[in-house]
Scaffold this motif. Sequence first.
Motif, PDB file in Angstrom:
ATOM      1  N   HIS A 189      -6.671   9.837   2.366  1.00  0.00           N
ATOM      2  CA  HIS A 189      -5.244  10.118   2.536  1.00  0.00           C
ATOM      3  C   HIS A 189      -5.097  11.644   2.470  1.00  0.00           C
ATOM      4  O   HIS A 189      -5.840  12.315   1.756  1.00  0.00           O
ATOM      5  CB  HIS A 189      -4.504   9.455   1.368  1.00  0.00           C
ATOM      6  N   ASN A 224      -6.628   3.478   2.244  1.00  0.00           N
ATOM      7  CA  ASN A 224      -5.256   2.965   2.418  1.00  0.00           C
ATOM      8  C   ASN A 224      -5.029   2.453   3.841  1.00  0.00           C
ATOM      9  O   ASN A 224      -3.943   1.997   4.166  1.00  0.00           O
ATOM     10  CB  ASN A 224      -4.215   4.042   2.072  1.00  0.00           C
ATOM     11  N   THR A 232      -0.391  12.851  -5.722  1.00  0.00           N
ATOM     12  CA  THR A 232      -0.476  14.152  -5.046  1.00  0.00           C
ATOM     13  C   THR A 232      -0.485  15.293  -6.066  1.00  0.00           C
ATOM     14  O   THR A 232      -1.255  16.255  -5.928  1.00  0.00           O
ATOM     15  CB  THR A 232       0.715  14.298  -4.072  1.00  0.00           C
ATOM     16  N   SER A 271      -5.571   5.420  -5.962  1.00  0.00           N
ATOM     17  CA  SER A 271      -4.241   4.929  -5.562  1.00  0.00           C
ATOM     18  C   SER A 271      -4.287   3.523  -4.972  1.00  0.00           C
ATOM     19  O   SER A 271      -3.405   2.709  -5.227  1.00  0.00           O
ATOM     20  CB  SER A 271      -3.622   5.867  -4.521  1.00  0.00           C
ATOM     21  N   GLN A 272      -5.295   3.251  -4.140  1.00  0.00           N
ATOM     22  CA  GLN A 272      -5.337   1.950  -3.457  1.00  0.00           C
ATOM     23  C   GLN A 272      -6.296   0.976  -4.122  1.00  0.00           C
ATOM     24  O   GLN A 272      -6.576  -0.093  -3.586  1.00  0.00           O
ATOM     25  CB  GLN A 272      -5.728   2.136  -1.988  1.00  0.00           C
ATOM     26  N   PHE A 281      -3.974  15.611  -7.626  1.00  0.00           N
ATOM     27  CA  PHE A 281      -5.011  16.231  -6.776  1.00  0.00           C
ATOM     28  C   PHE A 281      -4.808  17.735  -6.677  1.00  0.00           C
ATOM     29  O   PHE A 281      -5.770  18.501  -6.740  1.00  0.00           O
ATOM     30  CB  PHE A 281      -5.002  15.643  -5.362  1.00  0.00           C
ATOM     31  N   SER A 334      -1.141   6.724  -8.755  1.00  0.00           N
ATOM     32  CA  SER A 334       0.322   6.769  -8.851  1.00  0.00           C
ATOM     33  C   SER A 334       0.841   5.472  -9.445  1.00  0.00           C
ATOM     34  O   SER A 334       0.396   4.395  -9.040  1.00  0.00           O
ATOM     35  CB  SER A 334       0.939   6.838  -7.453  1.00  0.00           C
ATOM     36  N   SER A 357       4.973  14.021  -9.730  1.00  0.00           N
ATOM     37  CA  SER A 357       5.316  12.826  -8.974  1.00  0.00           C
ATOM     38  C   SER A 357       4.111  12.324  -8.213  1.00  0.00           C
ATOM     39  O   SER A 357       3.685  12.914  -7.233  1.00  0.00           O
ATOM     40  CB  SER A 357       6.450  13.140  -8.001  1.00  0.00           C
ATOM     41  N   GLY A 358       3.563  11.237  -8.672  1.00  0.00           N
ATOM     42  CA  GLY A 358       2.520  10.567  -7.912  1.00  0.00           C
ATOM     43  C   GLY A 358       1.148  11.208  -8.007  1.00  0.00           C
ATOM     44  O   GLY A 358       0.920  12.171  -8.746  1.00  0.00           O
ATOM     45  N   SER A 375      -3.300  13.450   0.881  1.00  0.00           N
ATOM     46  CA  SER A 375      -3.112  13.936  -0.504  1.00  0.00           C
ATOM     47  C   SER A 375      -4.427  14.238  -1.203  1.00  0.00           C
ATOM     48  O   SER A 375      -4.456  14.996  -2.160  1.00  0.00           O
ATOM     49  CB  SER A 375      -2.409  12.874  -1.346  1.00  0.00           C
ATOM     50  N   HIS A 412       3.664   4.092  -8.765  1.00  0.00           N
ATOM     51  CA  HIS A 412       4.388   3.252  -7.788  1.00  0.00           C
ATOM     52  C   HIS A 412       3.443   2.395  -6.950  1.00  0.00           C
ATOM     53  O   HIS A 412       3.885   1.530  -6.202  1.00  0.00           O
ATOM     54  CB  HIS A 412       5.294   4.104  -6.881  1.00  0.00           C
ATOM     55  N   LYS A 413       2.121   2.637  -7.090  1.00  0.00           N
ATOM     56  CA  LYS A 413       1.154   1.763  -6.395  1.00  0.00           C
ATOM     57  C   LYS A 413       0.759   0.595  -7.295  1.00  0.00           C
ATOM     58  O   LYS A 413      -0.043  -0.237  -6.927  1.00  0.00           O
ATOM     59  CB  LYS A 413      -0.126   2.537  -6.047  1.00  0.00           C
ATOM     60  N   ALA A 462       0.844  -1.209   0.000  1.00  0.00           N
ATOM     61  CA  ALA A 462       0.000   0.000   0.000  1.00  0.00           C
ATOM     62  C   ALA A 462       0.875   1.253   0.000  1.00  0.00           C
ATOM     63  O   ALA A 462       0.452   2.310  -0.463  1.00  0.00           O
ATOM     64  CB  ALA A 462      -0.936   0.002   1.205  1.00  0.00           C
TER      65      ALA A 462
HETATM   66  C1  LIG Z   1      -5.054   6.461  -0.863  1.00  0.00           C
HETATM   67  C2  LIG Z   1      -3.823   7.241  -1.234  1.00  0.00           C
HETATM   68  N1  LIG Z   1      -3.970   8.393  -1.865  1.00  0.00           N
HETATM   69  C3  LIG Z   1      -2.904   9.147  -2.222  1.00  0.00           C
HETATM   70  C4  LIG Z   1      -1.637   8.741  -1.951  1.00  0.00           C
HETATM   71  C5  LIG Z   1      -0.482   9.628  -2.341  1.00  0.00           C
HETATM   72  O1  LIG Z   1       0.231   9.066  -3.389  1.00  0.00           O
HETATM   73  P1  LIG Z   1       1.607   9.723  -3.859  1.00  0.00           P
HETATM   74  O2  LIG Z   1       2.485   9.789  -2.662  1.00  0.00           O
HETATM   75  O3  LIG Z   1       2.090   8.787  -4.907  1.00  0.00           O
HETATM   76  O4  LIG Z   1       1.302  11.057  -4.402  1.00  0.00           O
HETATM   77  C6  LIG Z   1      -1.416   7.538  -1.273  1.00  0.00           C
HETATM   78  C7  LIG Z   1      -0.049   7.095  -0.919  1.00  0.00           C
HETATM   79  O5  LIG Z   1       0.178   6.363   0.011  1.00  0.00           O
HETATM   80  C8  LIG Z   1      -2.550   6.756  -0.915  1.00  0.00           C
HETATM   81  O6  LIG Z   1      -2.422   5.595  -0.279  1.00  0.00           O
END
Ligand SMILES: Cc1ncc(COP(=O)(O)O)c(C=O)c1O
Length: 484
Positions: free
Chosen positions: A130, A185, A103, A212-213, A106, A233, A100-101, A132, A235-236, A37
């Motif tokens: 989260h 998450n 975040t 993301s999750q 959003f 993201s 990056s990701g 983010s 990386h997830k 996660a």
């Molecule tokens: C549910 C959820 N949303 C958003 C994020 C943020 O992702 P990132 O750090 O890749 O921007 C995460 C990261 O753990 C997450 O689990």
Amino acid sequence: MSNTDLLASLQASFIGRDTEYPTVDGKRGPRIYLDSAASTLMMAPAYDVGHEFLVHYASTHSDLHYAARGASHAFEWAHESVLEFVDADPDQYCSFFAGSGATAGFNRMAASLSCARPERDIVLVSEMEHHSNDLPHRHHCSHVVHVPCLGEFERYGGLDMDRLREIFDEHGEKINYIAVTGASNVSGAITPLAEVAKLAHAVGAYLLVDASQMIAHAPVSMNDADIDVLVFSGHKIYAPGSPGAVIAKKSVLSEIKPAELGGGMVDDVYIAEYMPTQTLPDREEAGTPNIVGAITLGAVLDLLTKAGMDKVREKEIGLIDFAWNGLKQIEGVSVYGPNPEDVPRTGTIAFNIKGFDHGLTAAALNDYYNIQVRNGCFCAHPYVRELLKKEMWDMDIDPDAPNAEADVERKRGMARASLGLYTTRADLEALLVAVRDLVSRRDEILSLYEPIGSNGYRHTKFEPAANDIFDPERSLQSYLAQPA
Ligand SMILES: Cc1ncc(COP(=O)(O)O)c(C=O)c1O
């Protein structure tokens, strides 16, 4: 290859799945990675595609030399792969890569949507989010209403749809959009996105989904659920190093102004003025993109589309039930979030062992059993506080205390085991054995650790140095020591 064979081959393909680490007993063994996660491991065949592309590396946005033509084609293919993976009709939807990701996605959408529709000054955000998918909306929008979940205390989770209906009735056309996670998450609780979309669209609001999750765990259909914007993201989903992905309805993008400006997103620039292009996704992708990351992500998504996300979900449900029920049956273990029979969930299970702070559980699982889990509040502080409320009261601690003392930080949190495509039943059996063992050796384990930092723990007799694990300098040394 049949899709069953492909899935089996992908499951066995992950880089670093069996990396060996030392344990307290002086042995070395392969790790059990249950921290997906936070970030998933890298899928090797997708890595190979990104690596092979480097042979042709050049920037995109030209097709007049061979390499740039190949790069532009592959980058476009990555966008198509994203659309296909989330079942988004290319006539209606556009995908773009953002920083990056998730975040970055959003922040971008919160800034753009609040400027585009200032008359709708309310944004709904669920209490499970989260940070983010919460803080960017608080920052850019004038008024955020947090939507509560169902249940109470350690069972809290799953969006409260009745309350959501009331909130939509109360604020109606003042609502710009609702931002909600596809799956938590912390507890893995899944949101009924199609129902949320209907409520939102009835008052002209948009639905912005944090996938993301969810993205690596269950099929997503933007067409069927009528989702306006979806963000995740790489990386997830087995592509560390990839950019964040945003998929949005073209009708939504046509309403907003580009939030990031620079090269590649303008038709022309004069000293007095500039003309942003109307071509999508170019208008949303200012600057030289992370081409290798995007292609690697495209390759993961293409492979998983071929293997079938419904098969991935089917396999994971069996593992979730096994781990959830197994942990629940251990005396002295609390498992958080709604029951899987009440609210469907993904493979993310947060738990605590009575008498152990969450940091101690994570440290001991690592040091004694080579099991890697995360601990803390997982950047979802409001939700975790709610889940722990009763336990904290029982300990005579105020879970809402804004200036929490270090002791509170140590108690306020959980350990989290989270699954990936590479997770096997044997991995989860090992987790259950380890947790049972920790419960039975509580006093011995407590006597062997000392607290460090705000919520960490260190074994007093066993502590491999970080640079013994991986040292970039050492990797360079082996290159530099080669004969000329
Ligand atoms: C549910 C959820 N949303 C958003 C994020 C943020 O992702 P990132 O750090 O890749 O921007 C995460 C990261 O753990 C997450 O689990």
